[in-house]
Motif scaffolding. Structure first.
Motif, PDB file in Angstrom:
ATOM      1  N   ASP A 101      -8.572   4.890   7.164  1.00  0.00           N
ATOM      2  CA  ASP A 101      -8.911   6.365   7.259  1.00  0.00           C
ATOM      3  C   ASP A 101      -8.184   6.501   6.077  1.00  0.00           C
ATOM      4  O   ASP A 101      -8.619   7.373   4.868  1.00  0.00           O
ATOM      5  N   ALA A 102      -6.955   5.444   5.530  1.00  0.00           N
ATOM      6  CA  ALA A 102      -6.111   5.162   4.120  1.00  0.00           C
ATOM      7  C   ALA A 102      -7.096   5.380   2.193  1.00  0.00           C
ATOM      8  O   ALA A 102      -8.136   4.160   2.419  1.00  0.00           O
ATOM      9  N   THR A 103      -6.827   6.007   1.606  1.00  0.00           N
ATOM     10  CA  THR A 103      -7.087   6.482   0.348  1.00  0.00           C
ATOM     11  C   THR A 103      -6.597   5.253  -0.340  1.00  0.00           C
ATOM     12  O   THR A 103      -5.063   5.114   0.073  1.00  0.00           O
ATOM     13  N   TYR A 104      -7.149   5.584  -1.752  1.00  0.00           N
ATOM     14  CA  TYR A 104      -5.947   4.711  -2.442  1.00  0.00           C
ATOM     15  C   TYR A 104      -4.861   5.543  -2.855  1.00  0.00           C
ATOM     16  O   TYR A 104      -3.196   4.748  -3.209  1.00  0.00           O
ATOM     17  N   ASP A 105      -5.262   7.740  -2.892  1.00  0.00           N
ATOM     18  CA  ASP A 105      -3.658   7.778  -3.250  1.00  0.00           C
ATOM     19  C   ASP A 105      -2.314   7.334  -1.546  1.00  0.00           C
ATOM     20  O   ASP A 105      -1.443   7.819  -1.749  1.00  0.00           O
ATOM     21  N   ASP A 106      -3.627   8.153  -0.949  1.00  0.00           N
ATOM     22  CA  ASP A 106      -2.479   7.301   0.505  1.00  0.00           C
ATOM     23  C   ASP A 106      -1.208   6.301   0.420  1.00  0.00           C
ATOM     24  O   ASP A 106      -0.183   5.978   0.036  1.00  0.00           O
ATOM     25  N   TRP A 107      -2.225   4.952   0.059  1.00  0.00           N
ATOM     26  CA  TRP A 107      -1.590   3.810  -0.489  1.00  0.00           C
ATOM     27  C   TRP A 107      -0.699   3.803  -1.606  1.00  0.00           C
ATOM     28  O   TRP A 107       0.148   3.089  -1.294  1.00  0.00           O
ATOM     29  N   ASP A 108      -1.600   4.618  -2.980  1.00  0.00           N
ATOM     30  CA  ASP A 108      -0.501   4.317  -4.132  1.00  0.00           C
ATOM     31  C   ASP A 108       0.993   5.601  -4.076  1.00  0.00           C
ATOM     32  O   ASP A 108       2.383   5.035  -4.285  1.00  0.00           O
ATOM     33  N   TRP A 109       1.125   6.650  -2.777  1.00  0.00           N
ATOM     34  CA  TRP A 109       2.253   7.049  -2.629  1.00  0.00           C
ATOM     35  C   TRP A 109       3.365   6.791  -1.821  1.00  0.00           C
ATOM     36  O   TRP A 109       4.717   6.303  -2.140  1.00  0.00           O
ATOM     37  N   ILE A 110       2.542   5.549  -0.618  1.00  0.00           N
ATOM     38  CA  ILE A 110       3.438   4.764   0.119  1.00  0.00           C
ATOM     39  C   ILE A 110       4.042   3.760  -0.914  1.00  0.00           C
ATOM     40  O   ILE A 110       5.970   3.740  -0.448  1.00  0.00           O
ATOM     41  N   MET A 111       3.370   3.439  -1.446  1.00  0.00           N
ATOM     42  CA  MET A 111       3.398   1.840  -2.663  1.00  0.00           C
ATOM     43  C   MET A 111       4.368   2.415  -3.018  1.00  0.00           C
ATOM     44  O   MET A 111       5.737   1.744  -3.508  1.00  0.00           O
ATOM     45  N   ASN A 112       4.029   3.664  -4.120  1.00  0.00           N
ATOM     46  CA  ASN A 112       4.977   3.685  -5.060  1.00  0.00           C
ATOM     47  C   ASN A 112       6.499   4.238  -4.692  1.00  0.00           C
ATOM     48  O   ASN A 112       7.563   3.638  -5.504  1.00  0.00           O
ATOM     49  N   VAL A 113       7.055   5.170  -3.504  1.00  0.00           N
ATOM     50  CA  VAL A 113       8.614   5.161  -3.165  1.00  0.00           C
ATOM     51  C   VAL A 113       8.578   4.261  -3.039  1.00  0.00           C
ATOM     52  O   VAL A 113       9.785   3.583  -2.472  1.00  0.00           O
ATOM     53  N   ASN A 114       8.386   4.248  -1.075  1.00  0.00           N
ATOM     54  CA  ASN A 114       8.634   2.561  -0.319  1.00  0.00           C
ATOM     55  C   ASN A 114       9.626   1.655  -0.988  1.00  0.00           C
ATOM     56  O   ASN A 114      10.144   0.550  -0.802  1.00  0.00           O
ATOM     57  N   ILE A 115       8.205   1.240  -1.699  1.00  0.00           N
ATOM     58  CA  ILE A 115       8.832  -0.385  -1.956  1.00  0.00           C
ATOM     59  C   ILE A 115       8.986  -0.321  -4.008  1.00  0.00           C
ATOM     60  O   ILE A 115      10.346  -1.401  -4.349  1.00  0.00           O
ATOM     61  N   ASN A 116       8.327   0.070  -4.591  1.00  0.00           N
ATOM     62  CA  ASN A 116       8.661   0.467  -6.159  1.00  0.00           C
ATOM     63  C   ASN A 116       9.018   1.407  -6.360  1.00  0.00           C
ATOM     64  O   ASN A 116      10.459   1.375  -7.490  1.00  0.00           O
ATOM     65  N   GLY A 117       9.740   2.225  -5.462  1.00  0.00           N
ATOM     66  CA  GLY A 117      11.158   3.020  -5.725  1.00  0.00           C
ATOM     67  C   GLY A 117      12.482   1.486  -5.581  1.00  0.00           C
ATOM     68  O   GLY A 117      13.522   2.230  -6.127  1.00  0.00           O
ATOM     69  N   VAL A 118      12.188   1.167  -4.701  1.00  0.00           N
ATOM     70  CA  VAL A 118      13.484  -0.262  -4.130  1.00  0.00           C
ATOM     71  C   VAL A 118      13.275  -1.088  -5.451  1.00  0.00           C
ATOM     72  O   VAL A 118      14.854  -1.153  -6.188  1.00  0.00           O
ATOM     73  N   ILE A 119      12.317  -1.121  -6.153  1.00  0.00           N
ATOM     74  CA  ILE A 119      12.491  -2.125  -7.046  1.00  0.00           C
ATOM     75  C   ILE A 119      12.899  -1.625  -8.566  1.00  0.00           C
ATOM     76  O   ILE A 119      13.454  -1.922  -9.273  1.00  0.00           O
ATOM     77  N   ASN A 120      12.552  -0.426  -8.941  1.00  0.00           N
ATOM     78  CA  ASN A 120      13.238   0.824  -9.945  1.00  0.00           C
ATOM     79  C   ASN A 120      14.470   1.175  -9.351  1.00  0.00           C
ATOM     80  O   ASN A 120      15.281   0.459 -10.494  1.00  0.00           O
TER      81      ASN A 120
END
Ligand code: NAI
Length: 300
Positions: A101-120
């Motif tokens: 049921d996950a949309t691209y927006d669901d994926w992008d939001w979670i990955m942006n904050v949870n992993i890209n946020g750590v990378i940033n």
């Protein structure tokens, strides 16, 4: 990092929950602390507390997915308190439901904050720490969801397994720099994460799951409110920073689950003893592994 007094901590998500617990505990140890958060109301509430304590805490309104803003936050921190000694990449968000049921927006939001946020966080602060040459420490927050999937936690799991992978690799890469790494993997903690969708950006709002729904919030809260208090959890993080411990998992109730998981993985490996070619590969690999361990390039 044995001596913390007077040193500088930068804590993402510092306005609430796990990160706020870290800010309180490190501030109590005499550190100067920057709390960086996307929610101004969380920052304001946290600052009410810290101002009453007369603590050296500085709030920064920050979306950790915004790389330029991360860089500006680092400059601001250096101006207010000086260079960062301790980076806590703690901010994170969650949403639950089946992967189909996950949309691209669901994926992008979670990955942006949870992993890209750590990378940033790492990309922003680590080069400054290395250049300064004064050591330091990085604490990344993953979750027990970095080991254990449950039905409906797949998107969150994906992001947290990535935080774990990044952190395990970072520990090896930083071994000779004097910069320590810890990985916090909490089970339940009594925080505000049940409301995480409130910080979801407009441009990623198409979802296959739920929005701001009081009933869902109540259900999610009932799962975490029996969890650890964030300050109690932060005491374990404090010890890990002092001792340079990598794993911070103060949840012994997961022992059997982790044991079962590792046994299942090990059981999937074939027995090489009846296959000479396979046996040669194993021996070659083990020789290389021991060499890497002696060079300190692999954990024993
Ligand atoms: P929380 O919701 O109480 O605190 C998270 C803070 O991060 C909030 O103040 C929020 O405004 C902020 N934040 C969200 N998106 C942000 C962004 N883009 N930029 C800057 N700040 C942002 O939640 P909690 O539970 O304290 O979560 C902290 C970490 O702990 C997360 O990484 C979460 O995945 C992890 N965790 C939490 C568990 C729990 O049971 N509460 C269990 C396992 C891990």
């Amino acid at each position: 990092m044995k001596e913390l007094k007077g040193k500088v901590a930068f804590i993402t998500g510092g306005g609430s929950g796990v990160a706020l617990g870290q800010a309180k505990v490190f501030s109590r140890e005499g550190m100067k602390v920057v709390i960086a958060d996307i929610r101004q109301d969380h920052l304001d509430e946290a600052m009410d507390y810290f101002n009453k304590q007369g603590a050296a805490v500085h709030p920064v309104h920050l979306d950790i997915t915004d790389r330029d803003a991360c860089s500006r936050a680092a400059d601001e921190t250096e101006k207010v308190f000086g260079p960062v000694d301790l980076l806590c990449n703690t901010a994170g968000v969650s949403i639950f439901g089946p992967i189909q049921d996950a949309t691209y927006d669901d994926w992008d939001w979670i990955m942006n904050v949870n992993i890209n946020g750590v990378i940033n966080g790492i990309r922003t602060f680590l080069p400054r720490m290395i250049e300064r040459g004064a050591g330091g420490h990085i604490v990344n927050t993953a979750s027990m969801s970095a080991f254990v999937p449950l039905p409906g936690t797949g998107v969150y799991n994906t992001s947290k397994y990535a935080v774990r992978g990044l952190s395990e690799a970072l520990r090896l890469d930083l071994e000779t720099t004097g910069i320590g790494v810890s990985l916090l993997c909490p089970g339940a903690v009594n925080t505000n994460i049940h409301e995480a969708v409130l910080t979801r950006p407009e441009h990623l709002s198409e979802t296959g799951y739920y929005g701001a729904d009081e009933e869902v919030f109540k259900r999610l809260k009932s799962v975490i409110e029996v969890g650890l208090d964030p300050e109690d959890l932060a005491e374990f993080v404090l010890t890990a920073v002092r001792n340079n411990d990598f794993w911070v998992i103060p949840y012994p109730e997961f022992r059997e689950t982790l044991d079962d998981l590792h046994q299942e993985v090990i059981a999937a490996l074939p027995d090489p003893s009846s296959d000479p070619e396979m046996m040669k590969r194993v021996e070659r690999f083990n020789v290389r592994r021991r060499e890497r361990q002696q060079e300190g390039r692999e954990q024993k």
